[in-house]
Motif scaffolding. Structure first.
Motif, mmCIF file in Angstrom:
data_model
loop_
_atom_site.group_PDB
_atom_site.id
_atom_site.type_symbol
_atom_site.label_atom_id
_atom_site.label_comp_id
_atom_site.label_asym_id
_atom_site.label_seq_id
_atom_site.Cartn_x
_atom_site.Cartn_y
_atom_site.Cartn_z
ATOM 1 N N TRP A 8 -37.166 -11.530 16.949
ATOM 2 C CA TRP A 8 -36.534 -11.207 15.680
ATOM 3 C C TRP A 8 -36.795 -9.759 15.298
ATOM 4 N N ARG A 9 -35.780 -9.126 14.737
ATOM 5 C CA ARG A 9 -35.934 -7.755 14.227
ATOM 6 C C ARG A 9 -35.110 -7.618 12.965
ATOM 7 N N LYS A 10 -35.542 -6.693 12.121
ATOM 8 C CA LYS A 10 -34.745 -6.387 10.939
ATOM 9 C C LYS A 10 -34.476 -4.892 10.921
ATOM 10 N N SER A 14 -34.850 -1.285 6.091
ATOM 11 C CA SER A 14 -35.222 -2.294 5.098
ATOM 12 C C SER A 14 -36.668 -2.149 4.639
ATOM 13 N N GLY A 15 -37.498 -1.432 5.391
ATOM 14 C CA GLY A 15 -38.891 -1.239 4.997
ATOM 15 C C GLY A 15 -39.607 -2.562 4.873
ATOM 16 N N VAL A 20 -32.133 -9.832 6.183
ATOM 17 C CA VAL A 20 -31.850 -10.698 7.321
ATOM 18 C C VAL A 20 -32.538 -10.153 8.557
ATOM 19 N N GLU A 21 -32.866 -11.049 9.470
ATOM 20 C CA GLU A 21 -33.411 -10.684 10.770
ATOM 21 C C GLU A 21 -32.441 -11.182 11.831
ATOM 22 N N VAL A 22 -32.343 -10.437 12.917
ATOM 23 C CA VAL A 22 -31.422 -10.760 13.998
ATOM 24 C C VAL A 22 -32.206 -10.866 15.298
ATOM 25 N N ALA A 23 -31.881 -11.867 16.078
ATOM 26 C CA ALA A 23 -32.430 -12.015 17.426
ATOM 27 C C ALA A 23 -31.251 -11.984 18.391
ATOM 28 N N ALA A 24 -31.202 -10.967 19.232
ATOM 29 C CA ALA A 24 -30.082 -10.804 20.163
ATOM 30 C C ALA A 24 -30.559 -10.776 21.609
ATOM 31 N N ASN A 25 -31.734 -11.310 21.868
ATOM 32 C CA ASN A 25 -32.286 -11.255 23.212
ATOM 33 C C ASN A 25 -31.993 -12.503 24.049
ATOM 34 N N MET A 26 -31.202 -13.417 23.512
ATOM 35 C CA MET A 26 -30.911 -14.650 24.233
ATOM 36 C C MET A 26 -29.497 -14.597 24.791
ATOM 37 N N ARG A 33 -31.335 -14.942 10.552
ATOM 38 C CA ARG A 33 -32.090 -15.724 9.577
ATOM 39 C C ARG A 33 -32.511 -14.852 8.405
ATOM 40 N N ASP A 34 -32.953 -15.495 7.344
ATOM 41 C CA ASP A 34 -33.452 -14.830 6.144
ATOM 42 C C ASP A 34 -34.934 -14.525 6.348
ATOM 43 N N SER A 35 -35.333 -13.282 6.209
ATOM 44 C CA SER A 35 -36.721 -12.894 6.485
ATOM 45 C C SER A 35 -37.725 -13.488 5.505
ATOM 46 N N LYS A 36 -37.273 -13.949 4.348
ATOM 47 C CA LYS A 36 -38.220 -14.545 3.404
ATOM 48 C C LYS A 36 -38.332 -16.058 3.581
#
Length: 60
Positions: A8-10, A14-15, A20-26, A33-36
């Motif tokens: 996951w990365r954001k 955004s500091g 939102v976080e995105v995972a694009a390694n699959m 997803r929502d980071s909170k």
């Protein structure tokens, strides 16, 4: 769906704020997803649809 290997990365801009976080390694899948709410729901997209969304959002 097994997302245990998701990296996951954001956005760097955004500091420490929630966003939102995105995972694009699959292969064949982009997850968002929502980071909170890390255990909350995840939206998934195929890479081409995600690319189209990002390109459209960048233009507007």
């Amino acid at each position: 769906m097994d997302l245990s290997n998701a990296q996951w990365r954001k956005a760097s801009r955004s500091g420490n704020t929630d966003c939102v976080e995105v995972a694009a390694n699959m292969p064949g899948l982009v997850a968002v997803r929502d980071s909170k709410d890390l255990a909350g729901p995840v939206l998934t997209f195929d890479p081409q649809n995600w690319k189209s969304f990002v390109e459209h959002a960048a233009r507007h």
